[in-house]
Design an enzyme around this catalytic site. Structure first.
Site, short mmCIF file in Angstrom:
data_model
loop_
_atom_site.label_atom_id
_atom_site.label_comp_id
_atom_site.label_asym_id
_atom_site.label_seq_id
_atom_site.Cartn_x
_atom_site.Cartn_y
_atom_site.Cartn_z
N ASN A 1 8.33 -63.66 -21.91
CA ASN A 1 7.10 -62.93 -22.20
C ASN A 1 7.49 -61.49 -22.43
OD1 ASN A 1 4.68 -61.63 -22.20
ND2 ASN A 1 3.94 -62.50 -20.26
N LYS B 1 9.31 -60.44 -19.10
CA LYS B 1 9.28 -61.35 -17.95
C LYS B 1 9.94 -62.64 -18.39
CE LYS B 1 4.81 -60.38 -16.24
NZ LYS B 1 3.53 -60.94 -15.93
N ARG C 1 5.95 -66.53 -25.23
CA ARG C 1 4.53 -66.20 -25.27
C ARG C 1 4.34 -65.22 -26.43
NH1 ARG C 1 1.25 -61.72 -22.23
NH2 ARG C 1 -0.86 -62.45 -22.59
N HIS D 1 -5.36 -64.61 -23.47
CA HIS D 1 -5.16 -65.31 -22.18
C HIS D 1 -5.45 -66.80 -22.33
CE1 HIS D 1 -6.28 -61.44 -19.71
NE2 HIS D 1 -4.98 -61.46 -19.98
N ARG E 1 -8.21 -50.85 -19.04
CA ARG E 1 -8.99 -50.94 -20.28
C ARG E 1 -10.48 -51.04 -19.94
NH1 ARG E 1 -5.97 -56.13 -21.94
NH2 ARG E 1 -3.82 -55.45 -21.90
N GLY F 1 -4.19 -62.33 -10.62
CA GLY F 1 -3.97 -61.49 -9.43
C GLY F 1 -5.21 -61.17 -8.63
N GLU G 1 1.18 -69.47 -16.34
CA GLU G 1 1.35 -69.45 -17.79
C GLU G 1 2.76 -69.89 -18.18
OE1 GLU G 1 -0.60 -65.55 -17.40
OE2 GLU G 1 -1.16 -65.85 -19.50
P1 AMP Z 1 -1.86 -60.11 -12.77
O1 AMP Z 1 -2.09 -59.31 -14.04
O2 AMP Z 1 -2.47 -61.45 -12.80
O3 AMP Z 1 -0.43 -60.09 -12.32
O4 AMP Z 1 -2.67 -59.33 -11.64
C1 AMP Z 1 -2.26 -58.06 -11.18
C2 AMP Z 1 -3.36 -57.43 -10.36
O5 AMP Z 1 -3.75 -58.31 -9.31
C3 AMP Z 1 -2.88 -56.18 -9.63
O6 AMP Z 1 -2.99 -55.05 -10.44
C4 AMP Z 1 -3.81 -56.11 -8.46
O7 AMP Z 1 -4.93 -55.33 -8.85
C5 AMP Z 1 -4.29 -57.53 -8.25
N1 AMP Z 1 -3.85 -58.07 -6.95
C6 AMP Z 1 -2.66 -58.62 -6.65
N2 AMP Z 1 -2.63 -59.00 -5.34
C7 AMP Z 1 -3.83 -58.68 -4.82
C8 AMP Z 1 -4.43 -58.80 -3.54
N3 AMP Z 1 -3.78 -59.34 -2.50
N4 AMP Z 1 -5.70 -58.36 -3.39
C9 AMP Z 1 -6.38 -57.82 -4.42
N5 AMP Z 1 -5.86 -57.67 -5.65
C10 AMP Z 1 -4.61 -58.09 -5.85
#
Ligand code: AMP
Length: 400
Positions: free
Chosen positions: A9, A16, A91, A180, A241, A330, A384
């Site tokens: 990715n 990644k 990706r 996504h 964003r 996340g 993913e």
């Molecule tokens: P992703 O783009 O799916 O990797 O999500 C990243 C985002 O998930 C981070 O910027 C955090 O804002 C959020 N995140 C990750 N772990 C936690 C957690 N334990 N509680 C709340 N938000 C989280």
């Protein structure tokens, strides 16, 4: 055909990667190359499941980053050129109106992905460099592009059309594409499996809430609407964003604040959303600020939830009735308050969140609605990389 797949990715300044078995989902190694092309802070973290290797030092370009990552594979006993890798899965962010299925990459496909950079100038060029690099470093291994827009190819015309001059839109490929898609498709299928139902029997709403965020309405396994648009800027409030915005704000800022094109892009991609409102883009930090009584952080949270609920309402109406609501990525997988607040007060729609279940942390799929509620509210971890690995393996095993 070996089911070992290297998934890549490539972002504008990061890569990644994951090496995994598509069938068993066993991950042999994964890693992240960061700050490519930057004078300071270049870093690769490589994890082989037992230990973490870290390389620090400037990484001039993607090719150098991949070469170094491959070296780290070698240091942990895996030579990717001889390890029996059956496919490389990339990706690719934008497939435009040309690609929606996973596609075996040849010179023509690569040239078209490059041409599609006009629709995704921040993303497709990095994907192209990633593909060129692995072709050079792993010659002879089939490469497959899996498009982030692919799952939303099915959007009905009314959902994908912007109400601007139709000739201008047609001349410049202006329409909603959605992003996504790999994640929305993966979690909606996983949810159906979990419930012992076919996707064709379910109406589903998916909230993919990561640093980027999007929602989708899926009828019988087919996406009928999604929040991201021609670009990943539309829809939900995200880490950096804004999501939906009155389009008149842009010319206003260009006129009265003197912003030029690159400053507008910077504002919309880097300095908006949760970060623009509160100063931080990570939800964990946002929660800490709210706990400390920071009113801007609370406002950012409220705007985020307000937007989620607006789309929830829209998609309930789009679908007519809904069987599952899914939270993933996340924030969706980790933030119990976001899930509870997004769905609060909707008992009369059959939508409820059990506070105890919502607090539970579990490695797999979690049902957070009470047993009595007609709508199943689920937390489904996205993956993913696995979805891309499976798509790539399937294509090289049974080329159509
Ligand atoms: P992703 O783009 O799916 O990797 O999500 C990243 C985002 O998930 C981070 O910027 C955090 O804002 C959020 N995140 C990750 N772990 C936690 C957690 N334990 N509680 C709340 N938000 C989280």
């Amino acid at each position: 055909m070996s089911d070992l797949v290297l998934v890549l990715n490539c972002g504008s300044s990061s890569i990644k990667y994951q090496l995994l078995h598509a069938e068993s989902a066993q991950v042999l190694a994964s890693g992240m190359v960061e700050k490519i092309g930057e004078a300071h802070g270049g870093c690769i973290v490589h994890d082989d499941g037992e230990r973490e290797l870290v390389h620090e030092g400037s990484i001039p370009d993607h090719r150098a980053g991949l070469r170094q990552a491959f070296e780290m594979f070698r240091e942990t006993g895996i030579d990717l050129t001889t390890a029996g890798v059956g496919a490389v899965g990339h990706r690719v962010v934008h497939g435009g109106e040309v690609f929606w299925q996973p596609t075996l990459i040849d010179d023509d496909v690569l040239a078209t992905i490059r041409d599609l950079s006009v629709l995704a100038p921040l993303h497709n060029p990095a994907n192209v460099i990633g593909i060129e690099s692995t072709r050079e470093l792993l010659p002879g291994i089939p490469e497959v592009a899996v498009f982030d827009t692919g799952f939303f190819h099915s959007l009905p015309e009314a959902a994908r059309t912007y109400a601007i001059d139709a000739k201008v839109a047609a001349a410049h490929s202006v329409r909603k594409y959605g992003f996504h898609g790999t994640s929305h498709q993966y979690v909606s299928r996983k949810a159906a499996e979990f419930l012992g139902r076919g996707t064709d029997e379910l109406n589903q709403i998916v909230f993919h809430l990561g640093n980027g965020a999007s929602a989708s309405a899926i009828r019988a396994g087919v996406a009928i609407d999604t929040t991201m648009g021609m670009t990943p800027l539309e829809g939900l409030v995200m880490g950096t964003r804004p999501g939906d915005l009155d389009p008149g704000i842009i010319p206003h800022l260009m006129r009265v604040a003197g912003l030029d094109l690159s400053q507008v892009e910077q504002l919309l991609n880097r300095n908006s959303g949760i970060k623009g409102l509160s100063g931080v883009n990570d939800f964990r930090e946002l929660g800490e600020l709210i706990d400390q009584g920071d009113t801007q952080a609370k406002l950012a949270y409220d705007v985020y939830i307000h937007r989620l609920r607006r789309y929830l309402g829209a998609y309930l109406v789009d679908l007519g009735n809904v069987d599952t609501i899914i939270f993933t990525a996340g924030v969706g997988e980790n933030s119990a308050p976001v899930r509870a607040d997004a769905l609060a007060g909707l008992d009369s729609w059959g939508i409820e969140v059990d506070p105890e279940r919502n607090k539970t942390r579990a490695p797999g799929i979690l049902r957070i609605s009470p047993d009595s509620a007609p709508v199943q509210v689920l937390v489904v971890p996205t993956n993913e990389e696995l979805a891309i690995a499976r798509a790539a393996h399937e294509l090289v095993s049974n080329p159509h």
